[in-house]
Design an enzyme around this catalytic site. Structure first.
Site, short mmCIF file in Angstrom:
data_model
loop_
_atom_site.label_atom_id
_atom_site.label_comp_id
_atom_site.label_asym_id
_atom_site.label_seq_id
_atom_site.Cartn_x
_atom_site.Cartn_y
_atom_site.Cartn_z
CG ASP A 141 -1.99 1.05 1.15
OD1 ASP A 141 -2.15 1.64 0.07
OD2 ASP A 141 -2.65 1.30 2.17
CE LYS A 145 9.05 21.34 -6.87
NZ LYS A 145 8.89 19.90 -7.13
CB ILE A 192 -6.59 32.31 -6.17
CG1 ILE A 192 -7.42 31.30 -6.96
CG2 ILE A 192 -6.07 33.43 -7.08
CD1 ILE A 192 -8.65 31.89 -7.59
N PRO A 193 -6.30 30.97 -3.25
CG PRO A 193 -6.42 32.16 -1.23
CD PRO A 193 -6.28 32.35 -2.70
CG ASN A 194 -12.16 28.45 -4.73
OD1 ASN A 194 -12.82 27.92 -3.85
ND2 ASN A 194 -12.43 28.29 -6.02
CB THR A 195 -7.25 27.53 -7.71
OG1 THR A 195 -8.14 28.40 -8.40
CG2 THR A 195 -6.67 26.53 -8.70
CB THR A 202 17.25 22.79 -4.36
OG1 THR A 202 16.45 21.96 -5.21
CG2 THR A 202 16.81 22.59 -2.92
NE ARG A 227 25.96 7.83 -0.73
CZ ARG A 227 26.09 6.56 -0.34
NH1 ARG A 227 25.17 5.66 -0.65
NH2 ARG A 227 27.13 6.18 0.38
CD GLN A 282 17.80 20.35 -7.93
OE1 GLN A 282 17.78 21.54 -7.65
NE2 GLN A 282 16.83 19.54 -7.57
#
Length: 201
Positions: free
Chosen positions: A44, A52, A56-59, A105, A166, A175
Site C-alpha cells: 500500500d 508545488k 489563489i486559495p480557492n483553486t 534548490t 552521494r 540543481q
C-alpha cells in the site's frame, strides 16, 4: 458546446482554460497506479504529492480536496503564495501534512535576489515564517538551509530536503550544486525527511 461552435474555434482566437478541474484526471491516474502496484507487489503505497501548488486559495483548496481517498501523507505548496492560500489548503484536508516550499534548490543566488529582493538566507527565513505562522506542517528547503531553520525556528515541524546526492557522483543537471548534500549530512543538519530522486534514476 465546442462542436456547435466549431467555426469559432477554427478561427484560432478562442482558448479553453483548464485549471483545478484537470486534477480529476491525474488523481484518477494515481489511483490506477496505486491499484496496479498493490496488485503486483501487495504494498500500500504512501504518497507524497509534490504539486508545488501556487495559486489563489480557492483553486489550491480544490486541488487538495481531490487528495481525499488516496493514501497521501504529504503535499507541497509554495510558501511565497502567502498565508491565505496555505490556510485554505489546510482547512480542507487537515489530516494530510502540508509542506511549504521556501526557495527552490535550483536557484542561484543572483536569481534569488532577482525574484525575492533578498539574499537566500533572508528569503528562506521570511518564507518559512509565513508558512509556519499559517499552520504548515513543515518546510521544503535545501540541505544547506536546514541548520539555519532549525536554529531559528526549532524542531517542532517537518523539514524535508531534496537535492540529495552521494558525494562521489558528478552532477550535471539543473540543481544548484552548492546546495547539495549527502543523506547523512542532511539528516545531521536537521532534516526530518529527505527526497532522493535522481540518484536512484
Amino acid at each position: 458546446f465546442i462542436w456547435e461552435n466549431k467555426e469559432i474555434f477554427e478561427r484560432g482566437n478562442i482558448h479553453i482554460k483548464l485549471n483545478d478541474l484537470i486534477a480529476e484526471i491525474w488523481i484518477e491516474g494515481i489511483k490506477m497506479l496505486a491499484e496496479e502496484i498493490q496488485s503486483e507487489i501487495w504494498v500500500d503505497i504512501i504518497w507524497m504529492i509534490d504539486g508545488k501548488w501556487n495559486d489563489i486559495p480557492n483553486t489550491v483548496a480544490n486541488y487538495v480536496k481531490r487528495l481525499k481517498g488516496l493514501n497521501v501523507a504529504y503535499y507541497t505548496v509554495h510558501a511565497s503564495w502567502g498565508p491565505n492560500m496555505i490556510q485554505a489548503a489546510k482547512m480542507v484536508a487537515p489530516d494530510i501534512k502540508l509542506l511549504a516550499i521556501t526557495v527552490l534548490t535550483s536557484l542561484e543566488e543572483n536569481e534569488v535576489v532577482q525574484i525575492f529582493d533578498a539574499h537566500r538566507n533572508e528569503a528562506v527565513l521570511r518564507l518559512a515564517k509565513v508558512a509556519l505562522d499559517a499552520w504548515a506542517n513543515g518546510l521544503v528547503c535545501s540541505p544547506a538551509d536546514a541548520p539555519m531553520l532549525r536554529q531559528v525556528y526549532g524542531n517542532d515541524f517537518l523539514l524535508v530536503t531534496p537535492n540529495i546526492q552521494r558525494e562521489w557522483i558528478e552532477r550535471k543537471d539543473d540543481q544548484n550544486t552548492a546546495l547539495t548534500n549527502t543523506p547523512r549530512c542532511a539528516i545531521e543538519n536537521g532534516a526530518s525527511d529527505i527526497v532522493v530522486g535522481r540518484p536512484i534514476l
